[in-house]
Design an enzyme around this catalytic site. Structure first.
Site, short mmCIF file in Angstrom:
data_model
loop_
_atom_site.label_atom_id
_atom_site.label_comp_id
_atom_site.label_asym_id
_atom_site.label_seq_id
_atom_site.Cartn_x
_atom_site.Cartn_y
_atom_site.Cartn_z
N ASP A 101 18.74 0.26 -4.35
CA ASP A 101 17.30 0.49 -4.38
C ASP A 101 16.83 0.72 -2.94
O ASP A 101 17.13 -0.11 -2.05
CB ASP A 101 16.60 -0.75 -4.96
CG ASP A 101 15.40 -0.38 -5.82
OD1 ASP A 101 15.27 -0.90 -6.93
OD2 ASP A 101 14.60 0.46 -5.35
N ASP A 202 12.28 3.89 -4.23
CA ASP A 202 11.14 3.12 -4.70
C ASP A 202 9.82 3.73 -4.23
O ASP A 202 9.66 4.07 -3.05
CB ASP A 202 11.26 1.70 -4.11
CG ASP A 202 10.11 0.81 -4.52
OD1 ASP A 202 10.05 0.45 -5.69
OD2 ASP A 202 9.28 0.51 -3.65
N GLU A 253 11.40 7.27 -7.87
CA GLU A 253 10.36 6.66 -8.71
C GLU A 253 9.06 7.33 -8.35
O GLU A 253 8.49 7.06 -7.29
CB GLU A 253 10.28 5.15 -8.46
CG GLU A 253 9.30 4.50 -9.41
CD GLU A 253 8.76 3.18 -8.92
OE1 GLU A 253 8.56 3.03 -7.71
OE2 GLU A 253 8.55 2.28 -9.74
N HIS A 317 12.41 -3.20 -14.85
CA HIS A 317 11.98 -4.52 -14.37
C HIS A 317 10.47 -4.60 -14.20
O HIS A 317 9.92 -5.68 -13.94
CB HIS A 317 12.68 -4.82 -13.04
CG HIS A 317 12.26 -3.87 -11.96
ND1 HIS A 317 12.59 -2.53 -11.95
CD2 HIS A 317 11.50 -4.05 -10.87
CE1 HIS A 317 12.06 -1.95 -10.91
NE2 HIS A 317 11.38 -2.85 -10.24
N ASP A 318 9.79 -3.44 -14.30
CA ASP A 318 8.32 -3.43 -14.18
C ASP A 318 7.63 -3.30 -15.53
O ASP A 318 6.41 -3.48 -15.61
CB ASP A 318 7.87 -2.22 -13.34
CG ASP A 318 8.23 -2.34 -11.87
OD1 ASP A 318 8.41 -1.29 -11.24
OD2 ASP A 318 8.32 -3.47 -11.38
O1 ISL Z 1 4.90 -0.80 -12.76
C1 ISL Z 1 4.17 0.02 -12.34
C2 ISL Z 1 2.73 -0.02 -12.61
O2 ISL Z 1 2.62 -0.06 -14.02
C3 ISL Z 1 4.70 1.06 -11.45
O3 ISL Z 1 3.76 2.06 -11.24
C4 ISL Z 1 5.07 0.39 -10.13
O4 ISL Z 1 4.22 -0.62 -9.76
C5 ISL Z 1 4.99 1.36 -8.99
O5 ISL Z 1 5.45 2.59 -9.47
C6 ISL Z 1 5.92 0.94 -7.87
O6 ISL Z 1 6.95 0.10 -8.34
C7 ISL Z 1 7.97 -0.17 -7.39
O7 ISL Z 1 7.41 -0.59 -6.15
C8 ISL Z 1 6.74 -1.85 -6.12
C9 ISL Z 1 7.53 -2.97 -6.80
O8 ISL Z 1 6.70 -4.10 -6.98
C10 ISL Z 1 8.07 -2.51 -8.14
O9 ISL Z 1 8.87 -3.54 -8.73
C11 ISL Z 1 8.89 -1.26 -7.94
O10 ISL Z 1 9.47 -0.81 -9.15
C12 ISL Z 1 6.52 -2.17 -4.66
O11 ISL Z 1 7.75 -1.99 -3.97
#
Ligand code: ISL
Length: 554
Positions: A101, A202, A253, A317-318
């Protein structure tokens, strides 16, 4: 369609390991890298090719590793660099690849770079982050962040605000600064020289910021954080300076992108990234909506197919577990988990499996805010209750989509804590682990795990799943329960029939099928042999994959 541009990773299946909830080897209640090593045979036997590991770098761990304080050290909670190197060796020994990641939109506020940057206005690293004077005595603009009411945090010591797209403890790096970009490229090279095979990038759509940070008309619509001018210049430079020099696979992402914007990330002539996660489903479709899902799939197929590669996923995980959010986690949980898997593995794009999805793990409903760990949920709860709203109403509102719903420990067996830890788990185990666990699934020939193995085997053995053109059968284009489509490549044609509903649905075979032989390749119910009848009845959450054979190919 044009002949597909074949790449090894287009036929791959990726398995996401949220290591802190995967397997705890030392009883401290957190999963760790040693625990991942112990479960690599389990992952390999599923048949996957790439393991995506959520961040394991040194971090204060406020956002579960997405707040990095040292990019070239391993978080003590996860293990040591020696453990990580053993993990890489063991992944490779099993013929798999490791995707790390890459969190480069921001660091932790305890990263030495930020500690220096905030130490004084004339520190050489001041411009490694985004600092602004107050405007009319308050924040430079009205933007929210993902995790807080303002994207700006006041720093008393130097009398300026700094910018953060997520929590105040996650200051955004200033990608305009070539020194920042050089430092990131050096760090990427450090990991690639160790043998890393890929990166999941990310929040990659957030790297670029607008020149002047104008106020937003609607601050609650935070898409202003993403896809700003200059973003693709950075990605193209990253590809030219680093990625293009290694045999590495990347997935970005990319929140808030449309297919047209998505193509800018993954167009094979763009030399930026290989594939992307878009969030038109997980961020914008709260519950299952077949018509909307079909429309999204059509738009992304039209936008990318033959030009760039999409991913297929419905949880991570989100985002809470797909069988709970988009399927049926009650009486039809097993059939529904298999149907969703069939869909994700037969629609165009590379399928991503989130740990536990392969045994049909479900989302969780803890009964108090104290049971939750997710900084996004905790911050939002405090913000809303701080406005005087009823705490229980706010809690219920946030509970359904809390990121913790998918972060409960992997359910290995029916021993205490589902075999995840001998200690006290950092987050409660879903109490249904007695019925839903890997040991039980692996001992049953009809389990979700065994079905995933068959799906992945089909993908390996037949190019049509990865490279076949996609076409919906017109009679069911607007059907709210049935999803009926083919994948075709070099004369090979597969038909996928899905009944995404809790009731049996009649399916009348179209006339054009009469002259064909239907060879059933995989199904989530015992075969009924109704292919030669005028009408078949698709059972609740029934999925079937057929090969369509005409005379020439019988
Ligand atoms: O889960 C989301 C909102 O519903 C996603 O949009 C997410 O928050 C966003 O795309 C970024 O996520 C990533 O970066 C974040 C981290 O907290 C998340 O776990 C990761 O997947 C900050 O690094």
């Amino acid at each position: 369609m044009a002949a597909p541009n074949k790449k090894w990773w287009k036929k791959s299946v990726v398995y996401q390991v949220y290591w802190r909830s995967f397997c705890d080897s030392d009883g401290d209640g957190y999963g760790d890298l040693e625990g991942v090593i112990r479960k690599l045979d389990y992952i390999r036997e599923l048949g996957v090719d790439i393991v995506w590991l959520n961040p394991v770098y040194e971090s204060p761990d406020l956002d579960n590793g997405y707040d990095i304080s040292d990019y070239e050290a391993i978080m003590r909670k996860a293990g040591t660099m020696e453990t990580w190197e053993r993990l890489l060796t063991e992944v490779h020994r099993r013929g798999m690849k490791l995707m790390m990641d890459l969190v480069v939109n921001h660091t932790s506020d305890r990263h030495p770079w930020f500690i220096e940057s905030r130490s004084s206005r004339d520190n050489p690293k001041r411009d490694w982050y985004i600092w602004k004077d107050a405007k009319d005595g308050k924040e430079p603009n009205n933007w929210r962040s993902y995790f807080s009411p303002s994207a700006w945090e006041w720093d008393e010591a130097t009398g300026q605000y700094y910018f953060h797209s997520f929590a105040p403890e996650q200051p955004d790096l200033n990608w305009r600064n070539p020194e920042v970009r050089e430092a990131i490229y050096r760090m990427m090279t450090f990991w690639l020289d160790k043998g890393v095979d890929g990166f999941r990038l990310d929040a990659i759509a957030l790297l670029a910021k607008p020149d002047d940070f104008p106020d937003a008309d609607r601050p609650e619509d935070i898409r202003y954080l993403t896809n700003n001018p200059g973003l693709h210049d950075y990605l193209r430079e990253m590809n030219e300076r680093v990625l293009s020099r290694y045999d590495v696979v990347t997935v970005g992402e990319a929140a808030f992108v449309t297919p047209e914007e998505g193509l800018k990330f993954v167009g094979e002539d763009r030399r930026e990234l290989d594939m992307l996660f878009h969030f038109e489903i997980c961020d914008e479709m709260p519950g299952w909506d077949m018509i909307r899902f079909k429309q999204i799939q059509r738009r992304w197929y039209a936008g990318l197919w033959g030009k760039g590669t999409n991913s297929q996923f419905l949880n991570n995980h989100d985002h809470t577990r797909q069988v709970t959010r988009y399927g049926n986690d009650g009486p039809y949980r097993v059939q529904s988990a298999k149907l969703l898997a069939t869909m994700l593995h037969t629609l165009p794009g590379v399928p991503y499996i989130y740990q536990g999805e392969e045994i049909g793990m479900t989302g969780v409903r803890f009964d108090s805010i104290e049971d939750y760990n997710d900084i996004a949920m905790i911050n939002r709860y405090a913000e809303e209750v701080g406005k005087g709203r009823d705490p229980m109403e706010v809690f219920r509102e946030l509970q359904a989509l809390s990121r913790d719903n998918s972060r409960t420990p992997m359910q290995w067996d029916d021993s205490p804590n589902a075999g995840f830890t001998t200690g006290t788990p950092w987050i409660r185990v879903n109490p249904n682990y007695l019925e839903i666990n890997a040991a039980k699934d692996r001992s049953s020939p009809d389990s979700v795990y065994r079905y995933y193995q068959e799906l992945i085997r089909l993908r390996k053995e037949h190019d049509v799943m990865a490279y076949g053109d996609f076409e919906e059968w017109p009679e069911w284009m607007d059907d709210e329960r049935l999803y009926v489509y083919t994948r075709s490549l070099d004369g090979v044609r597969w038909l996928i029939l899905l009944n995404h509903s809790d009731e049996p649905v009649p399916f009348e075979w179209p006339e054009r099928v009469r002259s064909l032989t239907l060879r059933l390749l995989l199904a989530n119910y015992p075969p009924r042999g109704d292919e030669s009848e005028r009408t078949a009845t698709l059972r609740p959450h029934e999925a079937r994959i057929y090969e369509l054979l005409d005379d020439a190919r019988r």
